[in-house]
Design an enzyme around this catalytic site. Sequence first.
Site, short mmCIF file in Angstrom:
data_model
loop_
_atom_site.label_atom_id
_atom_site.label_comp_id
_atom_site.label_asym_id
_atom_site.label_seq_id
_atom_site.Cartn_x
_atom_site.Cartn_y
_atom_site.Cartn_z
N HIS A 158 0.54 -1.33 -0.24
CA HIS A 158 0.36 -0.34 0.08
C HIS A 158 1.38 1.34 -0.39
O HIS A 158 2.06 1.32 0.48
CB HIS A 158 -0.70 0.16 0.85
CG HIS A 158 -1.85 -0.97 1.20
ND1 HIS A 158 -3.38 -1.24 1.97
CD2 HIS A 158 -1.88 -2.09 0.37
CE1 HIS A 158 -3.99 -1.96 1.45
NE2 HIS A 158 -3.60 -2.58 1.21
N GLU A 205 0.99 3.93 2.04
CA GLU A 205 1.75 4.00 3.34
C GLU A 205 2.45 3.41 3.80
O GLU A 205 3.27 3.86 4.44
CB GLU A 205 0.79 3.94 4.12
CG GLU A 205 -0.20 4.86 4.76
CD GLU A 205 -1.86 4.61 3.80
OE1 GLU A 205 -3.30 4.63 4.10
OE2 GLU A 205 -1.53 3.19 2.70
N CYS A 262 -6.34 1.76 5.94
CA CYS A 262 -6.78 0.67 6.09
C CYS A 262 -6.73 0.33 7.44
O CYS A 262 -5.19 0.56 8.61
CB CYS A 262 -6.18 -0.24 4.65
SG CYS A 262 -5.08 -1.28 4.92
N CYS A 285 -2.77 -0.96 7.78
CA CYS A 285 -1.14 0.67 7.25
C CYS A 285 -1.30 1.29 9.14
O CYS A 285 -0.86 1.94 9.40
CB CYS A 285 -1.85 2.01 6.25
SG CYS A 285 -1.76 0.42 4.84
#
Length: 170
Positions: A61, A63, A91, A94
């Site tokens: 992701h 992040e 999410c 993260c």
Amino acid sequence: MVDGGKTGTQREDAAFMGLALAEARCALPQDVPVGAVIVRDGAVVAAGHNLREKQGNVLLHAEMEAIAKACAALGRWSLSGCTLYVTLEPCPMCAGAILQARISRVVYGAPDEKAGACGSVFDLFAMPFSPRPDVTGRVLEEECARLLREFFINLRESEKNSCILPEDTV
């Protein structure tokens, strides 16, 4: 100087979110366009965008990419004193990494009504972890949401227009 009523922090947040949006566009056309930048003392130390589809790795992701790069750039695992700007609400995975990295502040653009862990579905940062980041949401929300909407509209259109079998075999 007239600034439209925005404080210095609001202007700074908008400027860094603009950089996160530019980073999000780097994920296109293959990945969901989410971008992140990590800032310390007014300077960008790292940036990342979604690479999940391109690399075939669920952990990639925006992040997570930005956090890994910031740790490498700063030579340490603790990112206290840093602010993470991300175009989509983090999410749970993260948000957990943000807590573990001790990031001091999180600024996100669009809320994620399906997987958001900063208040949309639940708020991991409201749990009694220490330290917890300060959170500011909905910065450049419309621009962040529009980029995501356009991606998913285009994805649906391309899926609708693709055939399982070549036309000459039907």
